[in-house]
Design a protein around this motif. Sequence first.
Motif, PDB file in Angstrom:
ATOM      1  N   ALA A 160      30.264 -11.738 -25.001  1.00 26.77           N
ATOM      2  CA  ALA A 160      29.635 -12.475 -26.105  1.00 26.77           C
ATOM      3  C   ALA A 160      28.427 -11.696 -26.609  1.00 26.77           C
ATOM      4  CB  ALA A 160      29.197 -13.860 -25.641  1.00 26.77           C
ATOM      5  N   ASN A 161      28.227 -11.728 -27.912  1.00 28.56           N
ATOM      6  CA  ASN A 161      27.101 -10.978 -28.480  1.00 28.56           C
ATOM      7  C   ASN A 161      26.551 -11.693 -29.710  1.00 28.56           C
ATOM      8  OD1 ASN A 161      25.422  -8.624 -28.375  1.00 28.56           O
ATOM      9  ND2 ASN A 161      26.442  -7.900 -30.221  1.00 28.56           N
ATOM     10  N   ARG A 162      25.241 -11.487 -29.956  1.00 31.26           N
ATOM     11  CA  ARG A 162      24.591 -12.047 -31.139  1.00 31.26           C
ATOM     12  C   ARG A 162      25.360 -11.641 -32.391  1.00 31.26           C
ATOM     13  NH1 ARG A 162      18.530 -10.065 -31.983  1.00 31.26           N
ATOM     14  NH2 ARG A 162      19.645  -8.098 -32.177  1.00 31.26           N
ATOM     15  N   THR A 163      25.675 -10.351 -32.517  1.00 31.85           N
ATOM     16  CA  THR A 163      26.498  -9.866 -33.623  1.00 31.85           C
ATOM     17  C   THR A 163      27.946  -9.880 -33.133  1.00 31.85           C
ATOM     18  OG1 THR A 163      24.668  -8.409 -34.210  1.00 31.85           O
ATOM     19  CG2 THR A 163      26.792  -7.974 -35.274  1.00 31.85           C
ATOM     20  N   ALA A 164      28.697 -10.912 -33.550  1.00 31.75           N
ATOM     21  CA  ALA A 164      30.031 -11.137 -32.979  1.00 31.75           C
ATOM     22  C   ALA A 164      30.947  -9.925 -33.144  1.00 31.75           C
ATOM     23  CB  ALA A 164      30.656 -12.362 -33.636  1.00 31.75           C
ATOM     24  N   ALA A 165      30.818  -9.222 -34.279  1.00 29.68           N
ATOM     25  CA  ALA A 165      31.734  -8.096 -34.553  1.00 29.68           C
ATOM     26  C   ALA A 165      31.622  -7.019 -33.476  1.00 29.68           C
ATOM     27  CB  ALA A 165      31.418  -7.502 -35.929  1.00 29.68           C
ATOM     28  N   ARG A 166      30.430  -6.847 -32.902  1.00 28.35           N
ATOM     29  CA  ARG A 166      30.275  -5.816 -31.857  1.00 28.35           C
ATOM     30  C   ARG A 166      30.982  -6.229 -30.568  1.00 28.35           C
ATOM     31  NH1 ARG A 166      24.439  -3.603 -30.962  1.00 28.35           N
ATOM     32  NH2 ARG A 166      25.550  -1.747 -30.297  1.00 28.35           N
ATOM     33  N   ALA A 167      31.002  -7.527 -30.280  1.00 30.53           N
ATOM     34  CA  ALA A 167      31.758  -8.021 -29.116  1.00 30.53           C
ATOM     35  C   ALA A 167      33.251  -7.813 -29.364  1.00 30.53           C
ATOM     36  CB  ALA A 167      31.453  -9.493 -28.872  1.00 30.53           C
ATOM     37  N   ASP A 168      33.692  -8.111 -30.594  1.00 29.74           N
ATOM     38  CA  ASP A 168      35.109  -7.927 -30.938  1.00 29.74           C
ATOM     39  C   ASP A 168      35.516  -6.459 -30.784  1.00 29.74           C
ATOM     40  OD1 ASP A 168      35.141 -10.602 -31.565  1.00 29.74           O
ATOM     41  OD2 ASP A 168      34.968 -10.296 -33.738  1.00 29.74           O
ATOM     42  N   ARG A 173      38.451  -2.184 -27.928  1.00 28.48           N
ATOM     43  CA  ARG A 173      38.391  -0.868 -27.296  1.00 28.48           C
ATOM     44  C   ARG A 173      38.941  -0.891 -25.864  1.00 28.48           C
ATOM     45  NH1 ARG A 173      35.421   3.819 -27.893  1.00 28.48           N
ATOM     46  NH2 ARG A 173      34.541   3.048 -29.827  1.00 28.48           N
ATOM     47  N   PHE A 174      38.725  -2.006 -25.162  1.00 31.83           N
ATOM     48  CA  PHE A 174      39.113  -2.063 -23.750  1.00 31.83           C
ATOM     49  C   PHE A 174      40.356  -2.928 -23.508  1.00 31.83           C
ATOM     50  CE2 PHE A 174      34.820  -0.470 -23.604  1.00 31.83           C
ATOM     51  CZ  PHE A 174      34.893   0.497 -22.620  1.00 31.83           C
ATOM     52  N   ALA A 175      41.078  -3.265 -24.574  1.00 29.99           N
ATOM     53  CA  ALA A 175      42.242  -4.147 -24.429  1.00 29.99           C
ATOM     54  C   ALA A 175      43.305  -3.510 -23.527  1.00 29.99           C
ATOM     55  CB  ALA A 175      42.823  -4.465 -25.803  1.00 29.99           C
ATOM     56  N   ASP A 176      43.556  -2.221 -23.699  1.00 30.77           N
ATOM     57  CA  ASP A 176      44.602  -1.564 -22.896  1.00 30.77           C
ATOM     58  C   ASP A 176      44.226  -1.553 -21.420  1.00 30.77           C
ATOM     59  OD1 ASP A 176      46.046  -1.157 -25.126  1.00 30.77           O
ATOM     60  OD2 ASP A 176      45.625   1.005 -25.302  1.00 30.77           O
ATOM     61  N   ALA A 177      42.966  -1.179 -21.145  1.00 28.52           N
ATOM     62  CA  ALA A 177      42.512  -1.131 -19.743  1.00 28.52           C
ATOM     63  C   ALA A 177      42.617  -2.529 -19.127  1.00 28.52           C
ATOM     64  CB  ALA A 177      41.072  -0.636 -19.670  1.00 28.52           C
ATOM     65  N   ARG A 184      42.187 -11.036 -18.248  1.00 28.63           N
ATOM     66  CA  ARG A 184      42.189 -11.706 -19.548  1.00 28.63           C
ATOM     67  C   ARG A 184      40.868 -11.412 -20.235  1.00 28.63           C
ATOM     68  NH1 ARG A 184      42.578 -17.541 -19.462  1.00 28.63           N
ATOM     69  NH2 ARG A 184      42.759 -17.453 -17.198  1.00 28.63           N
ATOM     70  N   LEU A 185      40.931 -10.601 -21.299  1.00 30.88           N
ATOM     71  CA  LEU A 185      39.722 -10.128 -21.983  1.00 30.88           C
ATOM     72  C   LEU A 185      39.610 -10.831 -23.329  1.00 30.88           C
ATOM     73  CD1 LEU A 185      37.373  -8.076 -22.126  1.00 30.88           C
ATOM     74  CD2 LEU A 185      39.011  -6.411 -23.032  1.00 30.88           C
ATOM     75  N   ALA A 186      38.453 -11.405 -23.600  1.00 37.16           N
ATOM     76  CA  ALA A 186      38.232 -12.071 -24.890  1.00 37.16           C
ATOM     77  C   ALA A 186      36.760 -11.935 -25.239  1.00 37.16           C
ATOM     78  CB  ALA A 186      38.614 -13.550 -24.796  1.00 37.16           C
ATOM     79  N   GLY A 187      36.400 -12.308 -26.475  1.00 40.48           N
ATOM     80  CA  GLY A 187      35.002 -12.180 -26.846  1.00 40.48           C
ATOM     81  C   GLY A 187      34.707 -12.814 -28.183  1.00 40.48           C
ATOM     82  N   GLY A 188      33.431 -12.728 -28.578  1.00 42.83           N
ATOM     83  CA  GLY A 188      33.016 -13.276 -29.862  1.00 42.83           C
ATOM     84  C   GLY A 188      31.528 -13.572 -29.881  1.00 42.83           C
ATOM     85  N   GLY A 189      31.133 -14.371 -30.839  1.00 44.12           N
ATOM     86  CA  GLY A 189      29.722 -14.763 -30.964  1.00 44.12           C
ATOM     87  C   GLY A 189      29.367 -15.838 -29.948  1.00 44.12           C
ATOM     88  N   TRP A 190      28.073 -16.193 -29.889  1.00 48.75           N
ATOM     89  CA  TRP A 190      27.620 -17.175 -28.890  1.00 48.75           C
ATOM     90  C   TRP A 190      28.428 -18.475 -28.967  1.00 48.75           C
ATOM     91  CZ3 TRP A 190      25.509 -13.681 -26.439  1.00 48.75           C
ATOM     92  CH2 TRP A 190      24.359 -12.984 -26.781  1.00 48.75           C
ATOM     93  N   GLU A 191      28.787 -18.891 -30.196  1.00 42.31           N
ATOM     94  CA  GLU A 191      29.416 -20.205 -30.372  1.00 42.31           C
ATOM     95  C   GLU A 191      30.818 -20.265 -29.766  1.00 42.31           C
ATOM     96  OE1 GLU A 191      28.995 -17.935 -32.658  1.00 42.31           O
ATOM     97  OE2 GLU A 191      31.007 -17.614 -33.457  1.00 42.31           O
ATOM     98  N   ARG A 192      31.388 -19.098 -29.451  1.00 43.49           N
ATOM     99  CA  ARG A 192      32.757 -19.101 -28.896  1.00 43.49           C
ATOM    100  C   ARG A 192      32.781 -19.094 -27.369  1.00 43.49           C
ATOM    101  NH1 ARG A 192      36.853 -15.097 -30.508  1.00 43.49           N
ATOM    102  NH2 ARG A 192      37.991 -16.550 -29.206  1.00 43.49           N
TER     103      ARG A 192
END
Length: 290
Positions: A160-168, A173-177, A184-192
């Motif tokens: 999770a990151n303040r700037t959601a796009a950077r978390a995305d 980038r690490f989806a394959d790994a 189970r890898l996921a991410g987004g802004g604080w609200e997610r």
Amino acid sequence: MTNQTPAGELPADRYAVIGHPVEHSQSPFIHAEFARETGQHLVYERLLAPLDAFAATVRTFIEHGARGANVTVPFKLEAHALADRLTARAQAAGAVNTLVFDAQGITGDNTDGVGLVRDIEGPLGVSLAGRRVLLLGAGGASRGAMLPLIEAKPAVLFVANRTAARADELVARFADAAGRHEVRLAGGGWERVPAGFDLVINATAGSLQGDVPPLPEGAFAEGSLAYDMMYGARPTVFMTHALSAGAARAADGLGMLVEQAAEAFAVWRGVRPSTDAVRAALRARLNAKA
Ligand SMILES: NC(=O)c1ccc[n+]([C@@H]2O[C@H](COP(=O)([O-])OP(=O)(O)OC[C@H]3O[C@@H](n4cnc5c(N)ncnc54)[C@H](OP(=O)(O)O)[C@@H]3O)[C@@H](O)[C@H]2O)c1
């Protein structure tokens, strides 16, 4: 850059931490302790590189017989660009905190993420396999932590990151790994951010200004550990907040600092120092300055 050697003695191998600023760095203390404990003959200095002359500083250091260096703020990306070769973990991190100088040239490595995982799984006693992990922040420290965290096989890793796009971006980038390690890898802004994490790692720079990421009710599962990469003489604001929001334990990043240094020392010297005594000594030094 002179190196005084008493007659009849072989000169000590030279290392340094290179940064700007660098006078606050604890690395010379840590590596001197490691060298003493393992009987390695080396000197480890602080090198203040001008902001526009990192590469020149490294090359001059090499000309004076240096064998390696640590790199700190703000040069980790420049070190990545300067290296002739990169280890897999430095490639994944996109940043370099450890340089090795030898006949093959300059090798760039990154020991920050491994240091984080070693501190959590070692001294803090939390095995990451099968756990639910929340990583807060998507800057250089988070990126460096991603591969070592994924390789430790948590069930879930949410970034999770303040700037959601950077978390995305990190998630992509690490989806394959993550797929290879069944994470189970996921991410987004604080609200997610969902609830129920066993481990919450703060890799934002927010603690510096006293900012704590807004987490949902129940973010900290029963028995959970809150880990702040920042460290100091007193518990950080994130640690204090986490304990009041349901975390069972909170730790700062001093252990990560010591473990990343131990990994760099092992890369350079082929011998792994023990870290318990150095961690305790460093904590005592910090407390004494408070
Ligand atoms: N213990 C250790 O050995 C060790 C090693 C490395 C780093 N660290 C620590 O880790 C932290 C992050 O370092 P870094 O190199 O990743 O820095 P960085 O690349 O500058 O990234 C900063 C991150 O913090 C977020 N952020 C900054 N200010 C914030 C605020 N007020 N509220 C919420 N989020 C905020 C940024 O979000 P945006 O993307 O939205 O800007 C970004 O995700 C620092 O505190 C550093 O000291 C410790």
